[in-house]
Design an enzyme around this catalytic site. Sequence first.
Site: not given
Length: 320
Positions: A277, A287
């Site tokens: 991100d 992630n």
Amino acid sequence: MHILFVADPLESFKIYKDTTFSMMREAQRRGHRISACEPKDIMWQRGGVVTAYVRDITLTGAPDVWFTSAQSKPDERPQALKDFDCVVMRKDPPFDSEFFYATHLLEQAEREGAKVFNKPRALRDHPEKLAILEFPQFIGPTLVTRDADDVRRFHAEHRDIILKPLDGMGGMGIFRVKEDGLNLGGIIETLNKDGAQTLMVQKFLPAISEGDKRVLVIGGKPVPFCLARIPQGGEVRGNLAAGGKGVAQPITDSDRAIAEALGPVLAARGLLLVGLDIIGDSLTEINVTSPTCFQEITDQTGFDVPAMFLDALEAAQAAA
């Protein structure tokens, strides 16, 4: 190959956007066999090997009844995880104690010969918000603490901050506090549970107005397009689950530099699929549990993300 997907209940899938579904569809297109189970279906008994109660499924191509199964609950078929060609761990967050225990069972299955992607130990070793601190050259001002005074000092220095829990997902529990410090004390109390729980504080990044970009890294290499999740209606959160609008776009030179720096490092640790991100030029999360956005990027750009993933999975399975 015979692939086991460890995931949320199949009946809960929203197949028009579900990344695990897109993986299954591409696997079936290539002639691979597909089975599925939930983490609760995995067990290990004294003297035995780690076993899952699975359903062998076939995708129908229909939007309503999207799969058929050779087994029905509660009569799933038991099979040792080591007997699958590969196991793909796709359980969605939160990373709670049950997810933690599942990684231990999957790691035992690895010791017995199973090939698991992403590697269970790597899932445990890379908490998605904390993991960015290993790469300070790519992140904005960030603090992880339980202490309210630390948060207040950080706010006094940076004036406009974002506070969030370490175990949140989908934008859950994210707060912005501007220069006036309005309700800072109440937000700290909510997130740190009177000092019992750790939280993350980051300097607010105005580039969020252009989107919180999800940059996918597969087999250590960046997907050439990202999904910019753009806040809507006065929201500070771009997460799709919080109402953000997903717009696919080519990755920037800065995105690529971050992905190419982190990709080989994370891949060497057993992370076949990672979702970075990025807001502006700053990395905000790594992630690893169940990265998404395959279908949105593919639908909007024509770049076949599931095919890139299956290429990487087949290569990793052969090399393992």
